[in-house]
Design an enzyme around this catalytic site. Structure first.
Site, PDB file in Angstrom:
ATOM      1  N   CYS A  74      71.630  11.417  70.284  1.00  0.00           N
ATOM      2  CA  CYS A  74      72.308  10.141  70.567  1.00  0.00           C
ATOM      3  C   CYS A  74      72.999   9.536  69.354  1.00  0.00           C
ATOM      4  O   CYS A  74      74.126   9.042  69.452  1.00  0.00           O
ATOM      5  CB  CYS A  74      71.331   9.136  71.169  1.00  0.00           C
ATOM      6  SG  CYS A  74      70.103   8.462  70.009  1.00  0.00           S
ATOM      7  N   HIS A 113      67.287   4.529  70.214  1.00  0.00           N
ATOM      8  CA  HIS A 113      68.432   5.121  70.908  1.00  0.00           C
ATOM      9  C   HIS A 113      69.673   4.309  70.584  1.00  0.00           C
ATOM     10  O   HIS A 113      69.633   3.067  70.584  1.00  0.00           O
ATOM     11  CB  HIS A 113      68.161   5.116  72.411  1.00  0.00           C
ATOM     12  CG  HIS A 113      69.242   5.744  73.234  1.00  0.00           C
ATOM     13  ND1 HIS A 113      69.768   6.992  72.972  1.00  0.00           N
ATOM     14  CD2 HIS A 113      69.896   5.295  74.345  1.00  0.00           C
ATOM     15  CE1 HIS A 113      70.686   7.277  73.878  1.00  0.00           C
ATOM     16  NE2 HIS A 113      70.785   6.260  74.709  1.00  0.00           N
ATOM     17  N   ASP A 128      77.434   5.608  77.120  1.00  0.00           N
ATOM     18  CA  ASP A 128      76.364   6.435  76.567  1.00  0.00           C
ATOM     19  C   ASP A 128      76.684   7.903  76.850  1.00  0.00           C
ATOM     20  O   ASP A 128      76.532   8.370  77.977  1.00  0.00           O
ATOM     21  CB  ASP A 128      75.017   6.056  77.189  1.00  0.00           C
ATOM     22  CG  ASP A 128      73.835   6.715  76.490  1.00  0.00           C
ATOM     23  OD1 ASP A 128      74.067   7.632  75.683  1.00  0.00           O
ATOM     24  OD2 ASP A 128      72.688   6.305  76.756  1.00  0.00           O
TER      25      ASP A 128
END
Length: 287
Positions: A74, A113, A128
């Protein structure tokens, strides 16, 4: 926000993800580049398992993902993608997410994250491209708590006392049970805020990225995932294919893995990979 003081070769990045239309700060472009990134750039942690370390320097991330045609987890995928959006002209805000642990049912710490928010014509969108199999293919609206359907999946963003909760409604057609994925606030963050957690995920037995070598990419009809010594093919349910998520698994020999990564994911490593698939230790401190 400006992610880096160095200019990006946006044309080369867009070619890397297969986007060939004009890149302007519109909702259609945002949706298109989001999907293109997911279909082109793997979610992977193979640097950790081939003798390297991930560093959150925008130029290093660009070189890895664009020039070397690799992927990342991420902090890498969303960090670089946010920079691309900023270069295109979008108003981008980095956000901190906390992922729900499927073993403990608890959330990870802040900066667990990295995600981003795009504000466009007064409306906010959650982006995302770095969450693997549970991620959404198109930006989600932050202006509603209602249902947001994407193919066979249904998402919602629930707000409670200043905290936003991303949830999804099962995998099969007709599933109604809601599952929490991660929570986040809308407080603006910087890329360097995530350095400590980036190192944690490369060294902690409580992190999937340390315990398992993995590489996964979205396909039009599902997802292809390498993990440890397995290749897993997931086919999403549709009315034509049936209402059940279909998964097949193939055992791999160590000597087969580099070829599979190159052929199936377009990933060629500079150093030998050490396959790993160990149990994850529940974290001692939970949130």
């Amino acid at each position: 926000m400006k992610i880096s003081s160095v200019e990006m070769d946006t044309e080369k990045y867009l070619l890397r993800i297969g986007y060939v239309a004009p890149a302007e700060p519109t909702l259609d472009v945002l949706r298109s580049v989001h999907a293109c990134h997911l279909l082109s750039v793997p979610f992977e942690n193979l640097t950790v398992h081939s003798g390297g370390r991930v560093q959150l320097d925008p130029q290093l991330l660009y070189d890895k993902i664009v020039n070397q045609r690799r992927g990342g987890f991420c902090f890498e995928n969303n960090g670089l993608f946010s920079w691309l959006l900023s270069e295109i002209g979008f108003e981008v805000t980095l956000l901190s997410g906390q992922v729900r642990n499927s073993i403990t049912g608890r959330y990870g710490p802040p900066f667990d994250h990295l995600i981003s928010m795009v504000t466009l014509e007064g409306r906010r969108w959650l982006c995302d491209v770095g969450f693997g199999g549970s991620g959404f293919s198109s930006p989600l609206s932050l202006e509603t708590s209602g249902l947001q359907e994407q193919g066979h999946r249904v998402y919602r963003i629930r707000e409670d006392k200043g905290m936003c909760f991303l949830e999804w409604q099962g995998e099969g057609v007709g599933d109604v049970e809601w599952t929490e994925i991660y929570k986040f606030t809308l407080e603006p963050r910087r890329l360097e805020d995530f350095v400590e957690m980036c190192q944690y995920h490369q060294s902690s037995p409580s992190s999937i990225f340390f315990c398992k070598s993995l590489c996964s990419i979205m396909k039009p009809a599902g997802r292809l995932t390498y993990i440890g010594r397995k290749l897993i093919t997931t086919t999403f349910p549709t009315e034509e294919r049936g209402s059940v998520l279909k998964t097949t698994s193939e055992e791999l020999k160590d000597e087969e893995i580099p070829g599979i990564l190159a052929e199936k994911f377009g990933v060629v490593l500079n150093s030998p990979l050490v396959p790993k698939d160990e149990a994850i230790t529940p974290p001692p401190v939970m949130y």
